[in-house]
Design a protein around this motif. Structure first.
Motif, PDB file in Angstrom:
ATOM      1  N   GLN A 249      78.779  25.256  69.632  1.00 47.09           N
ATOM      2  CA  GLN A 249      77.647  24.185  69.737  1.00 47.09           C
ATOM      3  C   GLN A 249      77.862  23.540  71.086  1.00 47.09           C
ATOM      4  OE1 GLN A 249      75.295  23.834  67.763  1.00 47.09           O
ATOM      5  NE2 GLN A 249      76.459  25.543  66.468  1.00 47.09           N
ATOM      6  N   CYS A 250      78.788  23.306  71.703  1.00 47.12           N
ATOM      7  CA  CYS A 250      78.764  22.967  73.299  1.00 47.12           C
ATOM      8  C   CYS A 250      78.207  24.096  74.099  1.00 47.12           C
ATOM      9  CB  CYS A 250      80.027  22.636  73.800  1.00 47.12           C
ATOM     10  SG  CYS A 250      80.959  21.011  73.017  1.00 47.12           S
ATOM     11  N   VAL A 251      78.574  25.314  73.852  1.00 44.58           N
ATOM     12  CA  VAL A 251      78.167  26.395  74.676  1.00 44.58           C
ATOM     13  C   VAL A 251      76.431  26.654  74.255  1.00 44.58           C
ATOM     14  CG1 VAL A 251      78.194  29.040  74.898  1.00 44.58           C
ATOM     15  CG2 VAL A 251      80.289  27.771  74.766  1.00 44.58           C
ATOM     16  N   ALA A 252      76.212  26.509  72.988  1.00 40.46           N
ATOM     17  CA  ALA A 252      74.959  26.725  72.723  1.00 40.46           C
ATOM     18  C   ALA A 252      73.992  25.564  73.465  1.00 40.46           C
ATOM     19  CB  ALA A 252      74.549  26.468  71.329  1.00 40.46           C
ATOM     20  N   SER A 253      74.543  24.586  73.431  1.00 40.85           N
ATOM     21  CA  SER A 253      73.566  23.342  74.294  1.00 40.85           C
ATOM     22  C   SER A 253      73.556  23.594  75.785  1.00 40.85           C
ATOM     23  CB  SER A 253      74.543  22.085  74.048  1.00 40.85           C
ATOM     24  OG  SER A 253      73.834  21.044  74.838  1.00 40.85           O
ATOM     25  N   ALA A 254      74.747  24.360  76.331  1.00 40.89           N
ATOM     26  CA  ALA A 254      74.550  24.786  77.717  1.00 40.89           C
ATOM     27  C   ALA A 254      73.317  25.746  78.044  1.00 40.89           C
ATOM     28  CB  ALA A 254      76.182  25.240  78.054  1.00 40.89           C
ATOM     29  N   VAL A 255      73.204  26.755  77.085  1.00 42.71           N
ATOM     30  CA  VAL A 255      72.197  27.547  77.141  1.00 42.71           C
ATOM     31  C   VAL A 255      70.856  27.008  77.598  1.00 42.71           C
ATOM     32  CG1 VAL A 255      70.801  29.222  75.982  1.00 42.71           C
ATOM     33  CG2 VAL A 255      73.237  29.349  75.943  1.00 42.71           C
ATOM     34  N   GLY A 256      70.563  25.806  76.762  1.00 40.07           N
ATOM     35  CA  GLY A 256      69.309  24.984  77.075  1.00 40.07           C
ATOM     36  C   GLY A 256      69.327  24.516  78.395  1.00 40.07           C
ATOM     37  N   ILE A 257      70.369  23.987  79.043  1.00 37.77           N
ATOM     38  CA  ILE A 257      70.393  23.326  80.142  1.00 37.77           C
ATOM     39  C   ILE A 257      70.378  24.301  81.404  1.00 37.77           C
ATOM     40  CG2 ILE A 257      71.947  22.285  81.923  1.00 37.77           C
ATOM     41  CD1 ILE A 257      73.641  20.987  79.426  1.00 37.77           C
ATOM     42  N   TRP A 258      70.731  25.584  81.302  1.00 39.24           N
ATOM     43  CA  TRP A 258      70.600  26.608  82.212  1.00 39.24           C
ATOM     44  C   TRP A 258      69.011  26.986  82.119  1.00 39.24           C
ATOM     45  CZ3 TRP A 258      75.371  24.832  82.810  1.00 39.24           C
ATOM     46  CH2 TRP A 258      75.881  25.493  83.540  1.00 39.24           C
ATOM     47  N   CYS A 259      68.526  26.980  80.964  1.00 31.42           N
ATOM     48  CA  CYS A 259      66.975  27.152  80.953  1.00 31.42           C
ATOM     49  C   CYS A 259      66.187  26.354  81.795  1.00 31.42           C
ATOM     50  CB  CYS A 259      66.544  27.517  79.541  1.00 31.42           C
ATOM     51  SG  CYS A 259      67.429  29.082  78.804  1.00 31.42           S
ATOM     52  N   GLY A 297      69.432  35.843  70.132  1.00 28.91           N
ATOM     53  CA  GLY A 297      68.736  36.875  70.531  1.00 28.91           C
ATOM     54  C   GLY A 297      69.283  37.344  71.752  1.00 28.91           C
ATOM     55  N   LEU A 298      68.283  38.367  72.050  1.00 35.24           N
ATOM     56  CA  LEU A 298      68.495  38.988  73.275  1.00 35.24           C
ATOM     57  C   LEU A 298      68.390  37.951  74.537  1.00 35.24           C
ATOM     58  CD1 LEU A 298      68.933  41.686  75.391  1.00 35.24           C
ATOM     59  CD2 LEU A 298      66.583  42.128  75.295  1.00 35.24           C
ATOM     60  N   ALA A 299      67.466  37.263  74.595  1.00 38.60           N
ATOM     61  CA  ALA A 299      67.141  36.045  75.633  1.00 38.60           C
ATOM     62  C   ALA A 299      68.251  35.329  75.768  1.00 38.60           C
ATOM     63  CB  ALA A 299      65.771  35.546  75.329  1.00 38.60           C
ATOM     64  N   GLY A 300      68.893  34.785  74.552  1.00 37.58           N
ATOM     65  CA  GLY A 300      69.977  33.884  74.473  1.00 37.58           C
ATOM     66  C   GLY A 300      71.205  34.408  74.873  1.00 37.58           C
ATOM     67  N   MET A 320      63.713  32.050  84.269  1.00 41.61           N
ATOM     68  CA  MET A 320      62.624  33.302  84.279  1.00 41.61           C
ATOM     69  C   MET A 320      62.891  33.837  82.666  1.00 41.61           C
ATOM     70  SD  MET A 320      63.031  35.168  87.684  1.00 41.61           S
ATOM     71  CE  MET A 320      62.266  37.016  87.170  1.00 41.61           C
ATOM     72  N   ILE A 321      64.031  34.093  82.311  1.00 37.50           N
ATOM     73  CA  ILE A 321      64.296  34.579  80.971  1.00 37.50           C
ATOM     74  C   ILE A 321      63.635  33.415  80.020  1.00 37.50           C
ATOM     75  CG2 ILE A 321      66.058  35.063  79.063  1.00 37.50           C
ATOM     76  CD1 ILE A 321      67.909  35.997  81.588  1.00 37.50           C
ATOM     77  N   SER A 322      63.912  32.266  80.040  1.00 40.21           N
ATOM     78  CA  SER A 322      63.228  31.370  79.176  1.00 40.21           C
ATOM     79  C   SER A 322      61.693  31.318  79.096  1.00 40.21           C
ATOM     80  CB  SER A 322      63.934  29.820  79.589  1.00 40.21           C
ATOM     81  OG  SER A 322      63.337  28.814  78.662  1.00 40.21           O
ATOM     82  N   LYS A 323      61.310  31.473  80.437  1.00 41.31           N
ATOM     83  CA  LYS A 323      59.737  31.614  80.490  1.00 41.31           C
ATOM     84  C   LYS A 323      58.852  32.891  79.731  1.00 41.31           C
ATOM     85  CE  LYS A 323      57.815  29.011  82.160  1.00 41.31           C
ATOM     86  NZ  LYS A 323      56.857  27.778  81.588  1.00 41.31           N
ATOM     87  N   LEU A 324      59.884  33.954  79.836  1.00 43.64           N
ATOM     88  CA  LEU A 324      59.361  35.259  79.208  1.00 43.64           C
ATOM     89  C   LEU A 324      59.375  34.952  77.431  1.00 43.64           C
ATOM     90  CD1 LEU A 324      60.985  37.825  81.320  1.00 43.64           C
ATOM     91  CD2 LEU A 324      58.576  37.374  81.018  1.00 43.64           C
TER      92      LEU A 324
END
Length: 333
Positions: A249-259, A297-300, A320-324
């Motif tokens: 869950q920490c890692v999942a939260s970091a995904v949102g921060i990078w995006c 998914g692939l983007a995540g 860019m990945i998040s925008k797509l």
């Protein structure tokens, strides 16, 4: 069955178009022994006047008017005023089925549970998604914590649950930050001997622009990570068997921060960079394990591979990945 009092706490701020529908669904509950606490958190629109109007017509309603301090201060004010045996929460832009509290209380009593959780409808502008359980599922403490950390059907939200009042004794929501529910939820589940999950979808959760969940500012997403990391620090020593879930869950939260990083002002990005480096250092060893268990998914999964690198190019690629992803799905990662 006895008829204990349920305190329903509703923090209110800038939700004038939604508030009447929310309050109508509460005052019309089939279970009548309610104490309805409306906390006007200094709302600049007509929300305060609407709350007073409803209070004038229903003696069960109490209104607290306070200076704006954020949702945590509103929750704490409502909790301090509550006198019920059970606590329910409703967000003021949502609404509930008319039998929600009768349903939750009946099942909590029958299952001798400290927390009852119903299924929910997530309401989008163009669709509705129903999430929850197919059958009644009683859970012991460890299984309840596991389901909470999996963040699947069981979410870190207050509003789809009915809580025994004593679970909140001595606890308060952290003020001055968002995702206060994540910060406190595991503590409540640690105190609960039994949780029951229910198939009936009784809560309508409105996904709208302007809500905290829809806020993609860097500081908001850093608040989410902070809550997840504090939960990890609190629990890992006593519950080592849950460490993989806490980490993912920490890692999942970091995904949102990078995006979100690239879409914030330069001064905000510069101030956050030391924190980003700390997050990358902590999360990098756990990216592989999270990739297998988070079900992204692939983007995540692509963004996940960028978390070990707190560099401008990684933030640009993640953005860019998040925008797509947003173009295809209507929301950012």
């Amino acid at each position: 069955m006895n008829s204990p009092k349920i305190s329903v706490i509703v923090p209110v701020y800038k939700v004038e178009p939604y508030l009447r529908k929310c309050l109508d669904s509460i005052v019309s509950q089939t279970y009548q022994n309610l104490e309805i606490i409306l906390v006007d958190d200094g709302s600049p629109d007509n929300c305060g006047a609407i709350c007073d109007e409803y209070a004038a017509g229903d003696e069960r309603i109490r209104v607290i008017h306070k200076e704006n301090g954020g949702v945590s201060t509103a929750r704490n004010a409502g909790l301090a005023a509550a006198t019920g045996d059970w606590i329910g929460w409703v967000d003021s832009d949502d609404w509930i089925e008319l039998d929600m509290y009768e349903y939750l209380l009946k099942n909590a009593q029958e299952q001798e549970a400290d927390i009852a959780v119903c299924s929910r409808h997530e309401v989008y502008r163009d669709r509705q998604v129903t999430l929850g359980w197919d059958n009644v599922e009683p859970l012991d403490r460890e299984t309840g914590l596991k389901r909470l950390l999996e963040n699947g059907a069981m979410q870190n939200t207050l509003w789809d649950k009915l809580w025994k009042r004593e679970l909140f004794e001595g606890l308060s929501f952290p003020e001055g930050r968002n995702y206060e529910d994540i910060a406190i939820m595991h503590r409540l589940f640690l105190r609960a001997g039994r949780v029951v999950c229910l198939p009936g979808a009784k809560y309508h959760y409105v996904q709208r622009q302007g809500s905290i969940v829809a806020d993609t500012t860097l500081n908001n997403r850093l608040d989410h990570y902070r809550a997840s990391k504090e939960r990890y620090d609190e629990m890992v020593g006593c519950w080592p068997e849950l460490e993989p879930l806490l980490l993912q869950q920490c890692v999942a939260s970091a995904v949102g921060i990078w995006c979100a990083y690239c879409y914030n002002p330069k001064a905000v990005r510069r101030a956050a960079l030391p924190r980003m480096k700390e997050i990358a250092t902590f999360c990098a060893p756990h990216v592989e394990g999270a990739a297998e268990s988070l079900g992204l998914g692939l983007a995540g999964r692509l963004v996940l591979r960028l978390i070990p690198y707190p560099k401008w190019w990684a933030f640009v690629l993640a953005g860019m990945i998040s925008k797509l992803y947003e173009v295809k799905h209507g929301r950012m990662l």
